[in-house]
Design a protein around this motif. Structure first.
Motif, PDB file in Angstrom:
ATOM      1  N   THR A 118      67.583  24.029  23.190  1.00 39.07           N
ATOM      2  CA  THR A 118      68.365  24.959  22.384  1.00 39.07           C
ATOM      3  C   THR A 118      68.691  24.239  21.076  1.00 39.07           C
ATOM      4  OG1 THR A 118      69.321  25.952  24.342  1.00 39.07           O
ATOM      5  CG2 THR A 118      70.491  26.323  22.284  1.00 39.07           C
ATOM      6  N   ALA A 119      68.386  24.869  19.949  1.00 39.55           N
ATOM      7  CA  ALA A 119      68.607  24.197  18.656  1.00 39.55           C
ATOM      8  C   ALA A 119      69.190  25.184  17.654  1.00 39.55           C
ATOM      9  CB  ALA A 119      67.290  23.634  18.121  1.00 39.55           C
ATOM     10  N   THR A 120      70.049  24.650  16.803  1.00 34.22           N
ATOM     11  CA  THR A 120      70.630  25.443  15.714  1.00 34.22           C
ATOM     12  C   THR A 120      70.078  24.913  14.394  1.00 34.22           C
ATOM     13  OG1 THR A 120      72.624  25.894  16.971  1.00 34.22           O
ATOM     14  CG2 THR A 120      72.792  26.090  14.572  1.00 34.22           C
ATOM     15  N   PHE A 121      69.622  25.841  13.548  1.00 32.91           N
ATOM     16  CA  PHE A 121      69.086  25.487  12.227  1.00 32.91           C
ATOM     17  C   PHE A 121      70.070  25.931  11.154  1.00 32.91           C
ATOM     18  CE2 PHE A 121      65.289  25.708  14.825  1.00 32.91           C
ATOM     19  CZ  PHE A 121      64.447  24.735  14.295  1.00 32.91           C
ATOM     20  N   VAL A 122      70.379  25.015  10.239  1.00 31.38           N
ATOM     21  CA  VAL A 122      71.182  25.373   9.070  1.00 31.38           C
ATOM     22  C   VAL A 122      70.440  24.906   7.816  1.00 31.38           C
ATOM     23  CG1 VAL A 122      73.388  25.234  10.321  1.00 31.38           C
ATOM     24  CG2 VAL A 122      72.514  23.206   9.156  1.00 31.38           C
ATOM     25  N   GLY A 123      70.794  25.508   6.672  1.00 30.37           N
ATOM     26  CA  GLY A 123      70.132  25.112   5.430  1.00 30.37           C
ATOM     27  C   GLY A 123      71.017  25.400   4.236  1.00 30.37           C
ATOM     28  N   ASP A 124      70.502  25.107   3.040  1.00 28.01           N
ATOM     29  CA  ASP A 124      71.303  25.327   1.833  1.00 28.01           C
ATOM     30  C   ASP A 124      71.307  26.820   1.470  1.00 28.01           C
ATOM     31  OD1 ASP A 124      68.900  25.920   0.516  1.00 28.01           O
ATOM     32  OD2 ASP A 124      68.936  24.149  -0.782  1.00 28.01           O
ATOM     33  N   ALA A 125      71.954  27.146   0.342  1.00 28.83           N
ATOM     34  CA  ALA A 125      72.128  28.556  -0.014  1.00 28.83           C
ATOM     35  C   ALA A 125      70.786  29.247  -0.228  1.00 28.83           C
ATOM     36  CB  ALA A 125      72.984  28.656  -1.275  1.00 28.83           C
ATOM     37  N   SER A 126      69.801  28.528  -0.782  1.00 31.52           N
ATOM     38  CA  SER A 126      68.474  29.118  -0.998  1.00 31.52           C
ATOM     39  C   SER A 126      67.799  29.407   0.342  1.00 31.52           C
ATOM     40  CB  SER A 126      67.632  28.152  -1.845  1.00 31.52           C
ATOM     41  OG  SER A 126      66.255  28.338  -1.649  1.00 31.52           O
ATOM     42  N   LEU A 127      67.742  28.416   1.210  1.00 30.32           N
ATOM     43  CA  LEU A 127      67.053  28.586   2.497  1.00 30.32           C
ATOM     44  C   LEU A 127      67.746  29.644   3.354  1.00 30.32           C
ATOM     45  CD1 LEU A 127      64.779  27.633   4.363  1.00 30.32           C
ATOM     46  CD2 LEU A 127      66.275  25.792   5.146  1.00 30.32           C
ATOM     47  N   SER A 128      69.062  29.752   3.205  1.00 31.89           N
ATOM     48  CA  SER A 128      69.816  30.700   4.032  1.00 31.89           C
ATOM     49  C   SER A 128      69.571  32.150   3.622  1.00 31.89           C
ATOM     50  CB  SER A 128      71.315  30.383   3.960  1.00 31.89           C
ATOM     51  OG  SER A 128      71.536  29.050   4.388  1.00 31.89           O
ATOM     52  N   LYS A 129      68.862  32.338   2.488  1.00 35.37           N
ATOM     53  CA  LYS A 129      68.512  33.711   2.078  1.00 35.37           C
ATOM     54  C   LYS A 129      67.108  34.078   2.527  1.00 35.37           C
ATOM     55  CE  LYS A 129      71.013  33.616  -2.266  1.00 35.37           C
ATOM     56  NZ  LYS A 129      70.754  33.137  -3.603  1.00 35.37           N
ATOM     57  N   ARG A 130      66.334  33.123   3.054  1.00 33.24           N
ATOM     58  CA  ARG A 130      64.907  33.372   3.280  1.00 33.24           C
ATOM     59  C   ARG A 130      64.651  33.982   4.657  1.00 33.24           C
ATOM     60  NH1 ARG A 130      61.515  28.358   1.179  1.00 33.24           N
ATOM     61  NH2 ARG A 130      59.870  29.939   1.369  1.00 33.24           N
ATOM     62  N   PRO A 131      63.646  34.869   4.737  1.00 32.70           N
ATOM     63  CA  PRO A 131      63.422  35.591   6.000  1.00 32.70           C
ATOM     64  C   PRO A 131      62.787  34.704   7.069  1.00 32.70           C
ATOM     65  CG  PRO A 131      61.748  36.178   4.371  1.00 32.70           C
ATOM     66  CD  PRO A 131      62.729  35.283   3.663  1.00 32.70           C
ATOM     67  N   MET A 132      63.362  34.720   8.242  1.00 36.57           N
ATOM     68  CA  MET A 132      62.811  33.990   9.385  1.00 36.57           C
ATOM     69  C   MET A 132      62.219  34.950  10.421  1.00 36.57           C
ATOM     70  SD  MET A 132      63.097  30.907   8.585  1.00 36.57           S
ATOM     71  CE  MET A 132      63.722  30.379   6.987  1.00 36.57           C
ATOM     72  N   GLY A 133      62.410  36.265  10.205  1.00 38.47           N
ATOM     73  CA  GLY A 133      61.868  37.259  11.142  1.00 38.47           C
ATOM     74  C   GLY A 133      60.377  37.082  11.355  1.00 38.47           C
ATOM     75  N   ARG A 134      59.686  36.624  10.321  1.00 42.62           N
ATOM     76  CA  ARG A 134      58.232  36.461  10.406  1.00 42.62           C
ATOM     77  C   ARG A 134      57.826  35.405  11.442  1.00 42.62           C
ATOM     78  NH1 ARG A 134      56.434  34.821   4.558  1.00 42.62           N
ATOM     79  NH2 ARG A 134      57.423  36.810   4.110  1.00 42.62           N
ATOM     80  N   VAL A 135      58.700  34.444  11.737  1.00 40.94           N
ATOM     81  CA  VAL A 135      58.395  33.514  12.843  1.00 40.94           C
ATOM     82  C   VAL A 135      59.132  33.915  14.124  1.00 40.94           C
ATOM     83  CG1 VAL A 135      57.516  31.418  11.743  1.00 40.94           C
ATOM     84  CG2 VAL A 135      59.934  31.816  11.747  1.00 40.94           C
TER      85      VAL A 135
END
Ligand code: S3P
Length: 447
Positions: A118-135
């Motif tokens: 189980t893992a949690t991913f966090v990122g900066d303001a730019s990455l936090s706007k990017r779509p992950m639905g595709r993966v």
């Protein structure tokens, strides 16, 4: 002397009083660097990497692989990776901080999908706007489960499934990151994982998986490239030399083309056909680029590029070959701004979901620099100056996007009034030596 406040924006202005000249190398390829660390971390034994890009994005991947059990050390100029074996990744003790890096995030989501983690991913303001639905979509079909922020974004928490379910997946979007996520998930999945890509994207994952000893087969069919990976793979450690990043070489390349009198040599540039589209396009625009000393480095084609100032002509590109130069469009827009006549660049919807909305941000910045342009839903039209210096005289908002920052720094080299980037810190994600390299070519940094 005052201490430098690294949390404060660092503006950047590049200028030149004469031609650019000299020989330079660019740092290691970012895509190959990420994959070297990830695959090294899954091989049993020691992988040794030379030429690794030591940019923040790649260091985020290194930190994540360490958090999941790999031993990764830099000794002298080499990186040594002791892997845990496919299936051997450990539960990370805290959230994985991906910074600005979409590649780290999406590829690691793939790796974790078939591990009992189980893992949690966090990122900066730019990455936090990017779509992950595709993966999230294909990895969910393989059995992983996700709790994402609204819109399928970071922060997100995922739970891998072991054993995962093998998948045959046709990519709905031309994305090497999605392809790679599914293939990496397939490594620890019983049976065959198959990815069909209707449009070819960068093939580093396929080449490197084969290099590490995975049973991976690529076949060209009417529906596209069919990539078949046999799961529960055993990876053998490798000695890797990372070639120079063509996406980084793009900046000095365009700089030399637009600064009168310039004549430069960029050494050791990756020329993988799935990445080298910009060279072909700039040559078609009249760019004087000579591909010299072609050779193979670590299974990848590499060459030195001699680039001389040129009178460029505008070009219309429908976007059929966009994947082979997707990261180079911002600086191609700068070349188009200095060309004779207009350019129309289409089929670029993907640019809207990069580190920034690169169509909107480039259009705004070009307009601020006095370049006539029109933003389109899927691209841009740009009217060039015919080689004359651009008006310039603007401060550009880089929106945490390294390639926007570098593109406008290059544009400023052929502008009447200075062009200032509001914050150059994102450049360190992919090209920490950018300013030093431009200075070596004769540019002055007025930061
Ligand atoms: C990358 C793939 C591309 C590219 C990115 C790196 C990779 O993204 O823009 O900088 O290493 O696989 P997409 O696959 O999302 O187009």
């Amino acid at each position: 002397m005052d201490a430098v406040d690294s949390s404060a924006p660092q503006p950047l202005t590049l200028a030149t009083t004469g031609p650019l000249s000299g020989r330079v190398t660019v740092p290691g390829d970012k895509s190959i660097s990420h994959r070297s660390l990830m695959l090294g971390a899954l091989a049993v034994g020691e992988t040794v990497i030379t030429g690794l890009l030591e940019g923040e994005d790649v260091l985020a991947t290194a930190a994540a692989m360490r958090a999941m059990g790999a031993i990764i050390e830099r000794r002298e100029a080499r990186w040594h990776v002791h892997g845990v074996g496919v299936g051997g990744l450990l539960q990370p003790g805290q959230a994985l901080d991906m910074g600005n890096s979409g590649t780290s995030t999406r590829l690691l989501m793939g790796l974790i999908a078939s591990h009992p983690i189980t893992a949690t991913f966090v990122g900066d303001a730019s990455l936090s706007k990017r779509p992950m639905g595709r993966v999230i979509d294909p990895l969910s079909l393989m059995g992983a489960s996700f709790t994402a922020s609204p819109g399928g974004r970071l922060p997100l928490t995922m739970q891998g499934r072991c054993p995962a379910v093998p998948l045959r997946y046709t990519l709905p979007v031309a994305s090497a990151q999605v392809k790679s996520a599914v293939l990496l998930a397939g490594l620890n999945t019983p049976g065959q994982t198959v990815v069909v890509e209707p449009v070819a994207t960068r093939d580093h994952s396929e080449r490197m998986l084969q290099g590490f000893g995975a049973a991976l087969n690529v076949e060209q069919a009417p529906e596209g490239r069919i990539i078949t990976l046999m799961g529960e793979a055993e990876l053998r450690p490798q000695t890797i030399t990372v070639p120079g990043d063509p996406s980084s070489a793009a900046f000095p390349m365009v700089a030399a083309l637009i600064v009168p009198g310039s004549d430069i040599m960029i050494e050791n540039v990756g020329m993988n056909p799935t990445r080298a589209g910009l060279v072909t396009v700039l040559q078609a625009m009249g760019g004087d680029i000579t591909v010299m000393n072609p050779r193979s480095v670590g299974g990848e084609p590499v060459a030195d590029l001699r680039v001389r100032h040129s009178v460029l002509t505008g070009i219309d590109l429908p976007g059929d070959d966009a994947a082979a130069m997707i990261d180079e469009y911002p600086v191609l827009f700068v070349a188009a701004a200095c060309a004779q006549g207009s350019s129309q660049l289409r089929g670029l919807e993907e640019l809207r979901v990069k580190e920034s909305d690169r169509i909107a941000v480039m259009a705004a910045g070009l307009a601020a620099c006095g370049v006539p342009c029109k933003e389109l839903a899927d691209g841009i039209t740009i009217t060039g100056s015919g080689g004359d210096p651009l008006p310039g005289g603007a401060t550009i908002a880089a929106h945490l996007d390294h390639r926007i920052a570098m593109s406008f720094a290059v544009l400023g080299l052929n502008a009447r009034a200075p062009v200032t980037i509001d914050d150059s810190r994102p450049i360190a994600t992919s090209f920490p030596t950018f300013v030093a390299m431009m200075q070596a070519l004769g540019a002055e940094s007025q930061a």
